[in-house]
Design a protein around this motif. Structure first.
Motif, mmCIF file in Angstrom:
data_model
loop_
_atom_site.group_PDB
_atom_site.id
_atom_site.type_symbol
_atom_site.label_atom_id
_atom_site.label_comp_id
_atom_site.label_asym_id
_atom_site.label_seq_id
_atom_site.Cartn_x
_atom_site.Cartn_y
_atom_site.Cartn_z
ATOM 1 N N ALA A 10 27.464 43.345 34.296
ATOM 2 C CA ALA A 10 28.679 43.564 35.080
ATOM 3 C C ALA A 10 28.306 44.053 36.473
ATOM 4 O O ALA A 10 27.679 45.095 36.622
ATOM 5 C CB ALA A 10 29.584 44.581 34.380
ATOM 6 N N GLY A 11 28.707 43.302 37.504
ATOM 7 C CA GLY A 11 28.460 43.704 38.874
ATOM 8 C C GLY A 11 29.554 44.595 39.425
ATOM 9 O O GLY A 11 29.344 45.303 40.409
ATOM 10 N N SER A 12 30.743 44.574 38.807
ATOM 11 C CA SER A 12 31.838 45.446 39.226
ATOM 12 C C SER A 12 32.736 45.734 38.034
ATOM 13 O O SER A 12 32.880 44.906 37.128
ATOM 14 C CB SER A 12 32.648 44.808 40.368
ATOM 15 O OG SER A 12 33.140 43.534 39.996
ATOM 16 N N LEU A 13 33.317 46.936 38.034
ATOM 17 C CA LEU A 13 34.156 47.379 36.920
ATOM 18 C C LEU A 13 35.443 48.006 37.447
ATOM 19 O O LEU A 13 35.453 48.619 38.510
ATOM 20 C CB LEU A 13 33.416 48.415 36.065
ATOM 21 C CG LEU A 13 32.176 47.949 35.301
ATOM 22 C CD1 LEU A 13 31.452 49.154 34.712
ATOM 23 C CD2 LEU A 13 32.556 46.965 34.198
ATOM 24 N N MET A 14 36.516 47.865 36.687
ATOM 25 C CA MET A 14 37.783 48.549 36.959
ATOM 26 C C MET A 14 38.302 49.114 35.638
ATOM 27 O O MET A 14 38.272 48.427 34.613
ATOM 28 C CB MET A 14 38.823 47.597 37.543
ATOM 29 C CG MET A 14 38.542 47.116 38.950
ATOM 30 S SD MET A 14 39.789 45.899 39.506
ATOM 31 C CE MET A 14 41.303 46.902 39.343
ATOM 32 N N GLY A 28 35.728 43.801 33.795
ATOM 33 C CA GLY A 28 34.360 43.649 34.284
ATOM 34 C C GLY A 28 34.157 42.292 34.921
ATOM 35 O O GLY A 28 34.507 41.265 34.333
ATOM 36 N N GLY A 29 33.614 42.275 36.141
ATOM 37 C CA GLY A 29 33.209 41.029 36.783
ATOM 38 C C GLY A 29 31.751 40.777 36.450
ATOM 39 O O GLY A 29 30.874 41.560 36.828
ATOM 40 N N LEU A 30 31.467 39.705 35.723
ATOM 41 C CA LEU A 30 30.122 39.476 35.195
ATOM 42 C C LEU A 30 29.318 38.527 36.077
ATOM 43 O O LEU A 30 29.861 37.797 36.910
ATOM 44 C CB LEU A 30 30.200 38.937 33.765
ATOM 45 C CG LEU A 30 30.971 39.789 32.758
ATOM 46 C CD1 LEU A 30 30.811 39.210 31.350
ATOM 47 C CD2 LEU A 30 30.520 41.247 32.796
ATOM 48 N N VAL A 36 35.773 39.722 32.068
ATOM 49 C CA VAL A 36 35.968 40.202 30.706
ATOM 50 C C VAL A 36 36.904 41.403 30.748
ATOM 51 O O VAL A 36 36.789 42.266 31.615
ATOM 52 C CB VAL A 36 34.621 40.565 30.025
ATOM 53 C CG1 VAL A 36 33.910 41.700 30.746
ATOM 54 C CG2 VAL A 36 34.844 40.919 28.560
ATOM 55 N N VAL A 37 37.882 41.411 29.838
ATOM 56 C CA VAL A 37 38.853 42.500 29.753
ATOM 57 C C VAL A 37 38.795 43.096 28.352
ATOM 58 O O VAL A 37 39.044 42.399 27.365
ATOM 59 C CB VAL A 37 40.290 42.013 30.055
ATOM 60 C CG1 VAL A 37 41.277 43.174 29.940
ATOM 61 C CG2 VAL A 37 40.365 41.394 31.446
ATOM 62 N N LEU A 66 30.766 37.435 39.795
ATOM 63 C CA LEU A 66 32.149 37.771 40.137
ATOM 64 C C LEU A 66 32.228 39.237 40.557
ATOM 65 O O LEU A 66 31.793 40.126 39.830
ATOM 66 C CB LEU A 66 33.061 37.541 38.928
ATOM 67 C CG LEU A 66 34.530 37.950 39.080
ATOM 68 C CD1 LEU A 66 35.234 37.046 40.087
ATOM 69 C CD2 LEU A 66 35.237 37.911 37.728
ATOM 70 N N THR A 67 32.798 39.492 41.732
ATOM 71 C CA THR A 67 33.055 40.861 42.179
ATOM 72 C C THR A 67 34.562 41.073 42.242
ATOM 73 O O THR A 67 35.312 40.189 42.660
ATOM 74 C CB THR A 67 32.430 41.148 43.558
ATOM 75 O OG1 THR A 67 32.925 40.214 44.519
ATOM 76 C CG2 THR A 67 30.926 41.046 43.487
#
Length: 208
Positions: A10-14, A28-30, A36-37, A66-67
């Protein structure tokens, strides 16, 4: 503690609470371009709150990493936007009821995005490697033509300060000495007016 495993990193997470307050959603942007949610049930009845994985959903939004750029705003039709997903394609990630959904946008080459409030409503500031522009949130149609050519400088991060009506941009400029072949990189912060996109730079640093 919950341990989650994915095939790609994961390059970015929320992380956000669902509207009913009893669930959490982790986005998560992988690195393969997928979103992925994970949805968790949150039990706060005991002295120590616990999480239990409820659901996992994966969607493919591109073929490059993906970011996720959080925007936290609403469209003119009232839909709640959560993020702009940037890969080799651009996606708008939003809430459909209490479920996270997405739609594709006909924009390419974006490297950063941020939401702002203007006199005409919610808008987005979008950055490509060569320019900044202001676009309407609803459908990403142009609200008013306001584009700034950044030349050889590239904005990689954007954030908005509603108090100062300003946009902060993290900017990188890369140059190569035509004689020695040395590679030089300058990085700094720029503060720009949210309406005119004009401003000044600060915090300059350079390195080979």
């Amino acid at each position: 503690m919950i341990s989650l495993e994915e095939q790609y990193f994961a390059g970015s997470l929320m992380l956000r609470p669902a509207s009913n307050g009893s669930r959490l959603q982790l986005l998560g942007g992988l690195s393969d371009g997928s979103l992925v949610v994970h949805e968790f049930d949150l039990n706060q009845s005991s002295a120590q709150p616990t999480l239990a994985l409820r659901d996992r959903k994966i969607s493919y939004l591109g073929t490059q990493p993906l970011t996720l750029h959080p925007v936290h705003s609403r469209t003119a039709s009232g839909d709640e936007l959560l993020a702009i997903g940037l890969s080799d394609r651009t996606s708008i990630i939003f809430l459909n009821g209490d479920k996270i959904d997405f739609s594709s946008a006909s924009l390419t080459g974006l490297v950063a995005a941020a939401a702002i409030n203007t006199e005409k409503g919610q808008s987005l500031v979008l950055a490509t490697p060569t320019e900044l522009s202001i676009s309407q949130v609803d459908g990403l149609k142009k609200l008013h033509i306001q584009t700034l050519d950044t030349g050889c400088k590239s904005a990689s991060k954007l954030v908005w300060s509603p108090t100062h009506r300003a946009i902060a941009a993290g900017v990188i400029e890369r140059t190569i000495d035509s004689i020695t072949g040395d590679y030089w990189q300058n990085a700094w912060l720029e503060l720009r007016d949210q309406d005119s996109l004009q401003g000044e730079s600060a915090c300059t640093s350079g390195k080979h």
